[in-house]
Motif scaffolding. Structure first.
Motif, PDB file in Angstrom:
ATOM      1  N   ILE A  51     -13.404  15.004 -48.811  1.00  0.00           N
ATOM      2  CA  ILE A  51     -12.441  13.983 -49.233  1.00  0.00           C
ATOM      3  C   ILE A  51     -12.834  12.615 -48.677  1.00  0.00           C
ATOM      4  CG2 ILE A  51     -10.063  13.196 -48.963  1.00  0.00           C
ATOM      5  CD1 ILE A  51      -9.232  16.172 -49.037  1.00  0.00           C
ATOM      6  N   ARG A  52     -13.350  12.611 -47.453  1.00  0.00           N
ATOM      7  CA  ARG A  52     -13.737  11.344 -46.842  1.00  0.00           C
ATOM      8  C   ARG A  52     -14.990  10.762 -47.478  1.00  0.00           C
ATOM      9  NH1 ARG A  52     -13.015  12.863 -40.394  1.00  0.00           N
ATOM     10  NH2 ARG A  52     -10.725  12.658 -40.314  1.00  0.00           N
ATOM     11  N   SER A  53     -15.981  11.614 -47.737  1.00  0.00           N
ATOM     12  CA  SER A  53     -17.262  11.110 -48.248  1.00  0.00           C
ATOM     13  C   SER A  53     -17.332  11.076 -49.771  1.00  0.00           C
ATOM     14  CB  SER A  53     -18.412  11.976 -47.723  1.00  0.00           C
ATOM     15  OG  SER A  53     -18.349  13.281 -48.270  1.00  0.00           O
ATOM     16  N   ILE A  58     -15.566  32.319 -41.098  1.00  0.00           N
ATOM     17  CA  ILE A  58     -16.405  31.159 -41.408  1.00  0.00           C
ATOM     18  C   ILE A  58     -16.911  31.249 -42.840  1.00  0.00           C
ATOM     19  CG2 ILE A  58     -18.575  29.991 -40.864  1.00  0.00           C
ATOM     20  CD1 ILE A  58     -18.176  30.837 -37.955  1.00  0.00           C
ATOM     21  N   TYR A  59     -17.406  32.431 -43.206  1.00  0.00           N
ATOM     22  CA  TYR A  59     -17.915  32.606 -44.568  1.00  0.00           C
ATOM     23  C   TYR A  59     -16.810  32.374 -45.604  1.00  0.00           C
ATOM     24  CZ  TYR A  59     -19.057  34.816 -48.931  1.00  0.00           C
ATOM     25  OH  TYR A  59     -19.211  35.054 -50.268  1.00  0.00           O
ATOM     26  N   LEU A  60     -15.674  33.012 -45.412  1.00  0.00           N
ATOM     27  CA  LEU A  60     -14.585  32.894 -46.389  1.00  0.00           C
ATOM     28  C   LEU A  60     -14.070  31.461 -46.480  1.00  0.00           C
ATOM     29  CD1 LEU A  60     -12.639  36.204 -45.644  1.00  0.00           C
ATOM     30  CD2 LEU A  60     -14.052  35.695 -47.645  1.00  0.00           C
ATOM     31  N   GLY A  61     -13.967  30.787 -45.336  1.00  0.00           N
ATOM     32  CA  GLY A  61     -13.527  29.392 -45.345  1.00  0.00           C
ATOM     33  C   GLY A  61     -14.508  28.500 -46.083  1.00  0.00           C
ATOM     34  N   LYS A  62     -15.789  28.697 -45.827  1.00  0.00           N
ATOM     35  CA  LYS A  62     -16.821  27.930 -46.527  1.00  0.00           C
ATOM     36  C   LYS A  62     -16.786  28.210 -48.033  1.00  0.00           C
ATOM     37  CE  LYS A  62     -19.329  25.791 -43.311  1.00  0.00           C
ATOM     38  NZ  LYS A  62     -19.682  24.352 -43.375  1.00  0.00           N
ATOM     39  N   ALA A  63     -16.626  29.490 -48.403  1.00  0.00           N
ATOM     40  CA  ALA A  63     -16.589  29.853 -49.818  1.00  0.00           C
ATOM     41  C   ALA A  63     -15.384  29.239 -50.518  1.00  0.00           C
ATOM     42  CB  ALA A  63     -16.574  31.376 -49.955  1.00  0.00           C
ATOM     43  N   ILE A  64     -14.231  29.271 -49.867  1.00  0.00           N
ATOM     44  CA  ILE A  64     -13.023  28.687 -50.458  1.00  0.00           C
ATOM     45  C   ILE A  64     -13.201  27.189 -50.671  1.00  0.00           C
ATOM     46  CG2 ILE A  64     -10.608  28.108 -49.984  1.00  0.00           C
ATOM     47  CD1 ILE A  64     -10.368  30.871 -48.648  1.00  0.00           C
ATOM     48  N   ALA A  65     -13.778  26.506 -49.676  1.00  0.00           N
ATOM     49  CA  ALA A  65     -14.019  25.060 -49.820  1.00  0.00           C
ATOM     50  C   ALA A  65     -14.972  24.785 -50.979  1.00  0.00           C
ATOM     51  CB  ALA A  65     -14.580  24.496 -48.519  1.00  0.00           C
ATOM     52  N   ALA A  66     -16.011  25.614 -51.116  1.00  0.00           N
ATOM     53  CA  ALA A  66     -16.970  25.432 -52.205  1.00  0.00           C
ATOM     54  C   ALA A  66     -16.313  25.675 -53.560  1.00  0.00           C
ATOM     55  CB  ALA A  66     -18.151  26.392 -52.016  1.00  0.00           C
ATOM     56  N   ILE A  67     -15.472  26.699 -53.636  1.00  0.00           N
ATOM     57  CA  ILE A  67     -14.765  27.001 -54.890  1.00  0.00           C
ATOM     58  C   ILE A  67     -13.877  25.836 -55.297  1.00  0.00           C
ATOM     59  CG2 ILE A  67     -12.996  28.478 -55.938  1.00  0.00           C
ATOM     60  CD1 ILE A  67     -14.106  30.752 -54.146  1.00  0.00           C
ATOM     61  N   LEU A  68     -13.092  25.323 -54.358  1.00  0.00           N
ATOM     62  CA  LEU A  68     -12.174  24.229 -54.671  1.00  0.00           C
ATOM     63  C   LEU A  68     -12.923  22.966 -55.081  1.00  0.00           C
ATOM     64  CD1 LEU A  68      -9.483  24.734 -51.874  1.00  0.00           C
ATOM     65  CD2 LEU A  68      -9.310  25.315 -54.299  1.00  0.00           C
ATOM     66  N   SER A  69     -14.039  22.695 -54.424  1.00  0.00           N
ATOM     67  CA  SER A  69     -14.831  21.519 -54.785  1.00  0.00           C
ATOM     68  C   SER A  69     -15.362  21.629 -56.207  1.00  0.00           C
ATOM     69  CB  SER A  69     -15.997  21.347 -53.806  1.00  0.00           C
ATOM     70  OG  SER A  69     -15.537  21.074 -52.502  1.00  0.00           O
ATOM     71  N   LEU A  70     -15.860  22.823 -56.557  1.00  0.00           N
ATOM     72  CA  LEU A  70     -16.364  23.031 -57.913  1.00  0.00           C
ATOM     73  C   LEU A  70     -15.250  22.942 -58.945  1.00  0.00           C
ATOM     74  CD1 LEU A  70     -18.958  25.930 -57.462  1.00  0.00           C
ATOM     75  CD2 LEU A  70     -19.417  23.555 -58.051  1.00  0.00           C
ATOM     76  N   LEU A  71     -14.091  23.486 -58.610  1.00  0.00           N
ATOM     77  CA  LEU A  71     -12.973  23.456 -59.555  1.00  0.00           C
ATOM     78  C   LEU A  71     -12.491  22.028 -59.814  1.00  0.00           C
ATOM     79  CD1 LEU A  71     -10.872  26.574 -58.435  1.00  0.00           C
ATOM     80  CD2 LEU A  71     -12.304  26.338 -60.473  1.00  0.00           C
TER      81      LEU A  71
END
Length: 225
Positions: free
Chosen positions: A19-21, A96-109
């Motif tokens: 969100i910042r970058s 860590i994996y699940l948090g990273k995956a969720i962030a990646a999913i939301l960014s793509l969506l």
């Protein structure tokens, strides 16, 4: 309970940085739109039906743009052994994996939320009647794509020329998922209902469940090596 909290904290950390970058989502959206524009000029809209070429177009753009996003999934942790620090603070590799995956999913969506209306506009197609079923198909298959990409991003983090290896691994393993995505999307566009996706929607769901479970188990030995 602590695992869920850690998952959300890791996801929020990545999302807050994005969100910042806005660097990652801007790059992904720009790449997807370039692909869309190329296809727009490649086809004669008088002869080509979007319902025929649309599913392939959508997932070509999502898959290649998604790789750009997933290459950066562990970019911040790549410097100064940040992944080890994250593991010490979190204490749960699966979280860590699940948090990273969720962030990646939301960014793509978020990128897809801009990309799909742009595709409909350029190809003069009204996607509103089948918006609900289409969103379900896109979310399910995007989740599986991000699940695989997040694992391979961690795997290639410390590998020499890992940024070249990631697309090879990603596309090889996600071939069944992308086939399912194209077929399910085509079914929804043709019928306007979720039933049109048929068995391909179930294939996507099973793929998601299997890869999230396997990746969460493999993540701990992977980052400890």
């Amino acid at each position: 309970m602590n695992t869920i909290k850690n998952v959300l904290l890791v996801a929020w950390k990545d999302l807050r940085s994005e969100i910042r970058s806005r660097q990652n989502i801007t790059t992904v959206l720009f790449f997807a739109l370039v692909v869309l524009i190329i296809f727009h000029f490649a086809f004669d809209l008088a002869d080509v039906d979007f319902l025929t070429v649309g599913p392939g177009l959508i997932w070509v753009a999502i898959s290649f743009a998604g790789m750009l996003s997933l290459q950066n999934a562990f970019a911040r942790e790549g410097d100064r052994d940040g992944l080890a620090g994250l593991l010490l603070s979190c204490g749960d590799p699966a979280a860590i994996y699940l948090g990273k995956a969720i962030a990646a999913i939301l960014s793509l969506l978020v990128a897809e939320a801009f990309f799909l209306p742009a595709a409909a506009l350029l190809f003069n197609t009204d996607l509103r009647p089948m918006a609900g079923p289409l969103i379900i198909v896109v979310v399910i298959h995007t989740a599986g794509y991000a699940a695989v990409g997040t694992l391979f991003a961690a795997m290639t983090l410390k590998v020499r020329r890992g940024h070249l290896l990631l697309p090879v691994l990603q596309l090889t393993v996600t071939v069944p998922l992308l086939m399912s995505a194209v077929k399910a999307t085509a079914g929804v566009l043709a019928t306007g209902t979720l039933e049109g996706a048929g068995i391909w929607l179930r294939v996507g769901i099973v793929y998601d469940i299997v890869f999230f479970a396997v990746a969460a188990m493999l993540f701990e030995p992977l980052i400890e090596d």
